[in-house]
Motif scaffolding. Structure first.
Motif, short mmCIF file in Angstrom:
data_model
loop_
_atom_site.label_atom_id
_atom_site.label_comp_id
_atom_site.label_asym_id
_atom_site.label_seq_id
_atom_site.Cartn_x
_atom_site.Cartn_y
_atom_site.Cartn_z
N ALA A 332 0.73 -1.01 -0.01
CA ALA A 332 -0.16 0.05 -0.09
C ALA A 332 0.86 1.27 -0.01
O ALA A 332 1.92 1.45 0.64
N HIS A 800 -23.61 9.16 -6.91
CA HIS A 800 -22.75 9.30 -5.83
C HIS A 800 -22.06 10.47 -5.66
O HIS A 800 -21.63 11.13 -4.78
N LEU A 803 -24.10 13.41 -3.50
CA LEU A 803 -24.75 13.27 -2.42
C LEU A 803 -23.72 12.97 -1.32
O LEU A 803 -22.66 12.27 -1.71
N PRO A 804 -23.68 13.46 -0.14
CA PRO A 804 -22.83 12.91 0.99
C PRO A 804 -23.12 11.53 1.33
O PRO A 804 -24.04 10.86 1.08
N LEU A 805 -22.05 10.84 1.62
CA LEU A 805 -22.05 9.65 2.23
C LEU A 805 -23.07 9.25 3.37
O LEU A 805 -23.99 8.19 3.32
N ALA A 806 -22.55 10.29 4.33
CA ALA A 806 -23.68 10.22 5.34
C ALA A 806 -23.72 11.51 5.93
O ALA A 806 -22.96 12.46 5.77
N ARG A 807 -24.85 11.74 6.71
CA ARG A 807 -24.96 12.93 7.44
C ARG A 807 -25.39 12.57 8.91
O ARG A 807 -25.95 11.60 9.19
N ILE A 808 -24.53 13.10 9.85
CA ILE A 808 -24.53 12.66 11.38
C ILE A 808 -25.07 13.89 12.16
O ILE A 808 -24.64 14.76 12.03
N GLU A 812 -26.79 11.46 17.54
CA GLU A 812 -26.09 10.12 17.06
C GLU A 812 -24.80 10.15 17.60
O GLU A 812 -24.31 8.80 17.52
N PRO A 814 -21.21 9.87 19.66
CA PRO A 814 -21.13 9.02 20.93
C PRO A 814 -20.97 10.01 21.93
O PRO A 814 -20.41 11.31 21.64
N LEU B 13 -18.96 5.06 14.48
CA LEU B 13 -20.42 5.43 14.01
C LEU B 13 -20.27 4.67 12.63
O LEU B 13 -19.33 5.10 11.71
N VAL B 15 -20.73 4.80 8.87
CA VAL B 15 -21.17 5.83 7.90
C VAL B 15 -21.41 5.30 6.40
O VAL B 15 -21.24 6.24 5.37
N GLY B 16 -21.52 3.97 6.27
CA GLY B 16 -21.81 3.53 5.08
C GLY B 16 -20.89 2.36 4.50
O GLY B 16 -19.93 2.15 5.21
N MET B 17 -20.91 2.24 3.21
CA MET B 17 -20.21 0.91 2.57
C MET B 17 -19.17 1.76 1.73
O MET B 17 -19.13 2.51 1.05
N ILE B 21 -17.93 4.34 -2.32
CA ILE B 21 -16.90 5.46 -2.46
C ILE B 21 -15.95 4.73 -3.76
O ILE B 21 -15.54 3.96 -3.75
N ARG B 27 -15.82 10.93 -0.90
CA ARG B 27 -17.39 11.07 -0.50
C ARG B 27 -17.18 11.92 0.74
O ARG B 27 -16.49 11.74 1.57
N VAL B 29 -18.87 13.15 4.38
CA VAL B 29 -19.50 12.99 5.56
C VAL B 29 -20.03 14.28 6.08
O VAL B 29 -19.12 14.98 6.70
N LEU B 38 -14.17 11.26 3.40
CA LEU B 38 -13.73 9.74 3.29
C LEU B 38 -13.30 9.59 2.19
O LEU B 38 -14.03 9.66 0.94
N ARG B 45 -7.56 1.40 0.62
CA ARG B 45 -7.63 2.01 1.87
C ARG B 45 -8.50 3.13 2.05
O ARG B 45 -8.58 3.97 0.98
N LEU B 106 -18.10 0.93 6.84
CA LEU B 106 -17.14 1.86 7.20
C LEU B 106 -17.60 2.38 8.39
O LEU B 106 -18.78 2.95 8.73
N LEU B 108 -16.74 5.33 11.61
CA LEU B 108 -15.70 6.62 11.76
C LEU B 108 -15.48 6.91 13.29
O LEU B 108 -16.82 6.73 13.67
#
Lengths: 815, 118
Positions: A332, A800, A803-808, A812, A814, B13, B15-17, B21, B27, B29, B38, B45, B106, B108
């Motif tokens: 890598a 894709h 859009l964002p991958l996720a919104r937190i 939510e 911790p 948390l 955050v998706g698959m 990506i 992408r 977040v 991300l 990686r 994934l 985070l």
């Protein structure tokens, strides 16, 4: 006192335990083995040569019946163990055979993983694990036909190569984008794919198997994308799972595998585990070298010595005759790591070492794996390579050689040393040509000897030879390399893409011996453009090698929002279009609406996630992408011409619209702006455009190479023509020549400064046949580029990207 | 059977698959603290970094990914993904966050949950 040693499983790992144990001769055990397979111990990693016909089963037997008999070992063949009673220390097989133990070794190996694809239980769908699988394959292959191998890893590819040797038509389906991705980087994976294709094996990557078809026996495979493949046999080789059922039943500690400590002891002190069923320090192994290391540790403990296993570095070699692939360690990329890459296009080899803190930590070799073990040894010993790093990649034979200055190194070569591998030109021939013909430049040498005229990778050596003969009279030509990943110039790269028919970024990087594995932000967009413009309809656009504006089809702004400019052909709009734009502005609360310098309307501050919906609304009103974001045809500005203007000499608006409809969608080395003015008063400002048309009474003046950016350039006149059709033909030919010759990020004026306007006159004005060829090539290329990218994205393509991958939300998170 | 969530612990948390990506892509977040990019390299990686270039706050998630670095789309600053440090002649750094890839899903680790669950 003789103790009872019982072994469950008779694969390679327990076989090696026994060898080590008997060889040491210091232990007194009565050994009993239970083997689920109905045969003796054989070399499982040699199954592939049995499949391909290079070996017979007898050749790969490790321990014969006699071997067991001679050592007093009881071998129960075809008797799978179903129970371990730890309190009573007894194991029991399916047929009731039982044995007591003082020490037990679990060596149950692994089971091939079969994904739950519908149809996976049909006859003719098999895995690739033992001799029975090989027998099934050989039986089917005897009648020829089609085989589908699911899984392009080590085992799958060996199965595919073997079945091809046996006369089947083989297709490999691989889920990931590149083959053997766990062992090989993408560059080596690409070469491997080419080598397999050369042997007639079809390779489909990114392949999602949807279903396996058949009544009783298998008949075909269907992919998610609807593609159907004929199949007389399907081999599933997507991975293995440690076989831990028995250990779980005995309530030993397990996770992915049976958990052992450094002494290879399970959670029960009388029970060892070895081989592929084991999980040691979180690691499961599927290769033979670590299993042998584990076996040695167990044998020594059984002999009463201390020994511990601390994990293994593993190396992998693909066992396909004629395809040399080697991989070890971690390859890598990382910013603390460096890579040393050596590619040889003529020999089709690729070597890459990953270096961290002056130590080799990863090795990937393709095409020539001879130095694999030598590199691997240095990796395992964590040897400091800072002294040898200059010559390291050349392998063991070059190690220890003195570092010399490059001219001296070339001087030291014998006369018959090959300089140009592509054309087979040796040093002596080049030197003689230099002397006999008074050659002074690399181009002269190319013309006389052909050296350095193909792949160009020997250009440096040829320069050194010139320097050697001419001394200080020869200044090595400072050709500016395209970027830090290559020594080749943009011109060389473009020339070689055409000459060598290179049709993918990976192909270019390999054939032209790129010194990085993945390129950089400079060369990737350039290569993507060169390939796109050279091979229209063939090359698949690589979106990840494009700048964000071209990837998202909108212009990124300083705050991360985007601007949207719909196309307005020739700068002409209508009430309906304006109304639709106004509605879009309201609906999406777009903060700024502004007229651009190119006679268009710019919607600024659009949120990225709104882009597809904004485009859907604009599309509905008949508007398409204005490409204000691209290295592409931007705008054609016009004045109103004879339609309205009392000075107009021709229909400048109509001609502008025609040119824009002809040229929109075309990708170019940099942005291209056009204008058509209806008379020499030049209200459309055509004399500072990349291509400008000025209408006059007698016809049209064709101008080019203007700009009004950081540099203000007035256009030069190429020629006068008399009809609109002439304008269209000449303008297209100019754009096409620019597309084919310019360096990426050259505007037309930059390109023209290099080639000179006389060249253009010769090729476009004076040579009408050449002009028509260019025009036709432009039209051909446009067949593949005139699809509105906004419409495709409004319908969900590349969703894709927007859009964002996720919104937190805060809740939510911790605590 | 243990779930993937059990393997990473509570501080992480979902955050998706990974497959969502693109390779050599990124992408975003969106979080209440800062935007996060991300980023997935060619060899799969995944790195999480603050999605704001230290230069002019350019969204790094929109840049070109090469090796283990990303080039900012606004002014071509190059940011190393491992350390968050700006590479080359410029200087500065962005925050990095830990990401775990458990069988393609994934997770985070967000600010305020620094105890490593491993």
């Amino acid at each position: 006192m003789t103790e009872q040693l019982v072994i469950i499983g008779n694969g390679m790992a327990p076989g090696r335990v026994l060898e080590e144990l008997f060889e040491a001769g210091n232990a007194d055990y009565q050994v009993t083995i239970f083997n689920a397979e109905p045969r003796v111990n054989y070399d499982r990693i040699m199954l592939s040569p049995v499949l391909s016909g290079e070996k017979q089963f007898d050749d790969i037997v490790i321990h014969s019946d006699e071997w067991y008999a001679a050592r007093g070992v009881t071998l129960h063949k075809g008797k799978p163990v179903i129970d371990i009673s730890r309190e009573r220390r007894i194991v029991t097989a399916l047929d009731g055979t039982a044995a007591c133990y003082d020490k037990l070794i679990i060596a149950t190996g692994s089971t091939p993983f079969v994904p739950p694809i519908p149809g996976h239980d049909l006859d003719g769908v098999i895995t690739y694990r033992d001799l029975d699988d090989v027998d099934t394959m050989l039986e089917v292959a005897a009648n020829g036909g089609h085989a589908v191998v699911i899984g392009g890893g080590l085992l799958g590819l060996e199965a595919a190569a073997g079945l091809t040797e046996r006369g089947m038509n083989v297709t490999v389906l691989h889920l990931a984008p590149s083959l053997m991705e766990r062992q090989l980087d993408v560059a080596a994976g690409y070469l491997l794919e080419q080598a397999l294709i050369d042997r007639g094996i079809e390779v489909i990557t990114n392949a999602n198997t949807k279903q396996i078809h058949g009544d009783v026996g298998v008949s075909g495979v269907e992919l998610e994308d609807g593609q159907r493949l004929e199949a007389d046999i399907v081999v599933i080789a997507v991975g293995i799972r440690p076989n831990i059922t028995l250990a779980e039943g005995a309530e030993l500690e397990t996770n992915r595998g049976v958990i052992v400590d450094d002494a290879m002891v399970t959670s029960d002190p009388n029970i060892f585990a070895v081989g592929e069923c084991v999980e040691h320090r979180g690691q499961c192994y599927g290769l033979v070298a670590p299993l042998y290391e584990m076996a040695r540790v167990i044998a020594r403990q059984l002999g009463g010595e201390d020994a511990s296993y601390t994990g293994s570095s593993v190396s992998t070699k693909l066992k396909v005759t004629g395809i040399d692939v080697y991989s070890a360690g971690d390859f890598a990329e990382d910013e603390n790591r460096e890579e040393i890459v050596l590619r040889d296009a003529a020999k089709r080899t690729y070597k890459r070492l990953t270096i961290e803190e002056d130590r080799i930590i990863g090795v990937v070799l393709f095409g020539d794996a001879r130095d694999g073990p030598w590199f691997f040894q240095q990796l395992r010993e964590r040897r400091d390579i800072s002294e040898s790093r200059e010559s390291l990649i050349f392998g063991q034979n070059y190690a220890g050689g003195a570092r010399a200055d490059p001219t001296a190194a070339v001087a030291a070569l014998p006369d018959d040393a090959e300089i140009c591998g592509c054309n087979g030109v040796c040093k002596g021939k080049i030197l003689r040509a230099i002397e006999a013909n008074d050659l002074n430049t690399v181009d002269d040498v190319r013309a006389q000897t052909k050296a350095s005229s193909s792949c160009g990778s020997c250009t440096g050596l040829v320069e050194q030879l010139l320097k050697l003969r001419l001394g200080e009279d020869f200044a090595i030509d400072a050709v500016k390399p395209m970027c830090g990943c290559t020594n080749l110039s943009n011109d060389d790269v473009r020339r070689l893409i055409v000459a060598d028919e290179l049709k993918s970024i990976q192909a270019v990087m390999q054939a032209l011996e790129w010194t990085t594995s993945c390129g950089c932000a400079k060369c990737r967009p350039a290569l993507n453009y060169y390939l796109l413009s050279t091979w229209p309809g063939e090359y698949e656009d690589d979106l990840q090698s494009r700048f964000i504006n071209e990837r998202a089809h909108a212009n990124i702004q300083k705050d991360g929002t985007f601007s949207v400019v719909p196309r307005m052909w020739g700068g002409v709009t209508s009430a309906d279009e304006l109304r639709a734009i106004a509605d879009v502005v309201d609906r999406f609360e777009i903060p700024t609406v502004k007229c651009t310098g190119g006679q268009r309307i710019d919607l600024l501050g659009v949120k990225k996630q709104d882009l597809p919906a904004v485009w859907a609304d604009l599309n509905a009103a008949g508007m398409v992408s204005g490409h204000a974001y691209g290295k592409a045809l931007r705008t054609v500005k016009t004045c109103v011409g004879t339609d309205w203007c009392r000075f107009g000499t021709q229909d400048s608006t109509g001609l502008g619209v025609k040119l824009e409809k002809l040229m929109w969608g075309s990708w170019t080395p940099h942005k291209v702006k056009l204008a058509v003015s209806g008379c020499p008063r030049n209200c459309a400002e055509a004399t500072c455009k990349d291509l400008g048309i000025i209408c006059v009474d007698s016809g049209y003046e064709i101008h080019l190479a203007g700009a009004a950016g950081m540099q203000v350039k007035q256009t030069q006149i190429l020629c006068n023509v008399s009809t609109e059709q002439d304008v269209i033909e000449y303008a297209s030919a100019i754009i096409q020549l620019y597309r084919e010759q310019a360096h990426y990020l050259d505007r037309i004026h930059g390109w023209l400064a290099r080639v000179g306007i006389d060249t253009l006159r010769a090729q476009i004005v004076e040579d009408s046949a050449h002009r028509i060829e260019l025009f036709e090539r432009f039209l051909f290329s446009q067949r593949f580029s005139q699809h509105d990218p906004w419409a495709a994205r409004a319908h969900g393509r590349e969703s894709h990207e927007y859009l964002p991958l996720a919104r937190i939300a805060r809740r939510e998170a911790p605590a | 059977m243990s779930t993937a969530r059990d393997q990473v612990g509570d501080n992480w948390l979902d955050v998706g698959m990974l497959r969502d990506i693109p390779r050599r892509g990124a992408r975003q977040v969106v979080t209440p603290w800062m935007p996060i990019a991300l980023i997935r390299t060619i060899d799969d990686r995944v790195f999480a970094i603050e999605d704001r270039c230290p230069h002019k706050k350019g969204p790094l998630s929109q840049g070109i990914v090469h090796g283990s670095a990303v080039t900012c789309p606004l002014h071509n600053w190059v940011i190393g993904l491992e350390s968050g440090q700006v590479l080359g002649p410029d200087s500065g750094c962005v925050k990095t966050l830990a990401v775990r890839n458990v069988d393609g899903r994934l997770y985070l680790e967000l600010p305020g949950s620094n105890e490593d669950a491993a």
